[in-house]
Scaffold this active site. Structure first.
Site, short mmCIF file in Angstrom:
data_model
loop_
_atom_site.label_atom_id
_atom_site.label_comp_id
_atom_site.label_asym_id
_atom_site.label_seq_id
_atom_site.Cartn_x
_atom_site.Cartn_y
_atom_site.Cartn_z
N ASN A 1 24.54 -0.31 -31.52
CA ASN A 1 25.01 0.41 -32.70
C ASN A 1 25.71 -0.60 -33.60
OD1 ASN A 1 26.20 2.03 -34.59
ND2 ASN A 1 27.50 3.17 -33.15
N TRP A 2 25.01 -0.97 -34.66
CA TRP A 2 25.55 -2.02 -35.53
C TRP A 2 26.66 -1.48 -36.44
CZ3 TRP A 2 20.59 -5.07 -37.59
CH2 TRP A 2 19.90 -5.58 -36.48
N HIS B 1 28.86 10.54 -33.15
CA HIS B 1 29.70 9.40 -32.77
C HIS B 1 31.17 9.73 -33.07
CE1 HIS B 1 31.47 5.42 -32.60
NE2 HIS B 1 30.40 5.05 -31.93
N GLY C 1 35.90 -0.23 -29.44
CA GLY C 1 36.43 -1.28 -30.31
C GLY C 1 37.81 -1.75 -29.93
N SER D 1 33.55 -0.92 -25.64
CA SER D 1 33.93 -2.29 -25.26
C SER D 1 33.04 -2.90 -24.17
CB SER D 1 35.41 -2.34 -24.85
OG SER D 1 36.24 -1.98 -25.94
N GLY E 1 28.57 -1.52 -29.26
CA GLY E 1 28.98 -1.71 -30.65
C GLY E 1 29.14 -3.20 -30.95
N GLY E 2 30.38 -3.66 -30.94
CA GLY E 2 30.72 -5.04 -31.32
C GLY E 2 29.82 -6.11 -30.70
P1 13P Z 1 32.32 -1.13 -29.08
O1 13P Z 1 31.24 -1.67 -28.13
O2 13P Z 1 32.54 -2.04 -30.26
O3 13P Z 1 33.54 -0.74 -28.35
O4 13P Z 1 31.69 0.21 -29.72
C1 13P Z 1 31.14 1.15 -28.90
C2 13P Z 1 30.48 2.16 -29.73
O5 13P Z 1 31.14 2.88 -30.45
C3 13P Z 1 29.02 2.26 -29.67
O6 13P Z 1 28.56 3.39 -30.33
#
Ligand code: 13P
Length: 264
Positions: A17-18, A103, A181, A221, A242-243
């Protein structure tokens, strides 16, 4: 259904998920690196969820590879006077097979509620898109011991009037809000407990076979450094990243390690 068979069907599945990141040229570079690596990652289902503005470009770049495309949101109507919104037919037309719905960033910042999320899931299904439904508790809810009841109420409300055939197309992503995050992932035990519970609810609502085959992802994370112990959990079928999905090397490492663990 034997364990071997159901494992093969559901994992590993890794989606990136960018979020609100990547310009056109940055997206091209990232997608190209992932496509290149994907030819050696046949053991996993890989989905990229870039922002709307680069979906078309990424769709062209993944052509001929096993990499699949997802959007980050969908509107609940299929067309009309809804300024700024993007519909299911548009997403399908541009090459999406998946769409993230519910989300926590949209639930919290944009104030999307379960009724809206339910409508969006129906819009995705009506347009032949697989919804990736995100659920998960806040830190306050976890501290009050409300984690499992929160998960249950989200599933109940978000899947209202969704029948078994439709439910079979839905991927659930357990994303505890406090882990997103923050660099603080759920422990493998915490993830497994939640995933087990989600499977139990699906079993109760839709039966054993659907529950056993359902893909349940963990998000929050996830990094190459913590992915192994999470992937080792029986009910964790993959990840919504995400990140760490914004960097080709770390995303590819997460996929490689997931395959390694799940193929053991
Ligand atoms: P992070 O991997 O940055 O914690 O984000 C997770 C996320 O929200 C994926 O949809």
């Amino acid at each position: 259904m034997n364990k071997e068979k159901k494992r093969k069907g559901r994992s590993p599945f890794v989606a990136g998920n960018w979020k609100m990141n990547k310009t056109l040229s940055e997206a091209r570079e990232l997608a190209k690196s992932i496509v290149k690596a994907s030819f050696n990652l046949a053991g996993a289902e890989i989905v990229l969820c870039p922002p709307f503005t680069v979906l078309y470009e990424v769709a062209k770049l993944i052509e001929g590879s096993s990499v699949q495309l997802g959007a980050q949101d969908i509107f609940w109507e299929d067309s009309g006077a809804f300024t700024g919104e993007i519909s299911g037919p548009m997403l399908l037309d541009v090459g999406c097979q998946y769409v993230i719905v519910g989300h926590s960033e949209r639930r919290q910042i944009i104030k999307e509620n379960d009724d809206i999320i339910n409508l969006k899931i129906k819009a995705a299904l009506r347009n032949n898109l697989f919804p990736i439904l995100c659920i998960g508790e806040t830190l306050e809810e976890r501290e009050k011991g409300l984690t499992l009841s929160r998960i249950e109420s989200q599933i109940e409300n978000d899947l209202k009037n969704i029948n078994q055939e439709e439910a079979a197309k839905i991927i659930i992503a357990y994303e505890p809000v406090w882990a997103i995050g923050t660099g603080k992932n759920a422990t493998p035990d915490q993830a497994e407990e939640a995933h087990q519970y989600i499977r139990k609810i699906l079993n109760r609502k839709y039966g054993n076979e659907l529950a056993n085959c359902a893909i349940i992802l963990y998000g929050g994370s996830v990094k190459p450094e913590n992915v192994v112990s999470l992937a080792e959990q029986d009910n964790v079928d993959g990840f919504l990243v995400g990140g760490a999905s914004l960097d080709a090397q770390s995303f590819i490492k997460i996929i490689e390690k997931s395959i390694e663990v799940k193929q053991k």
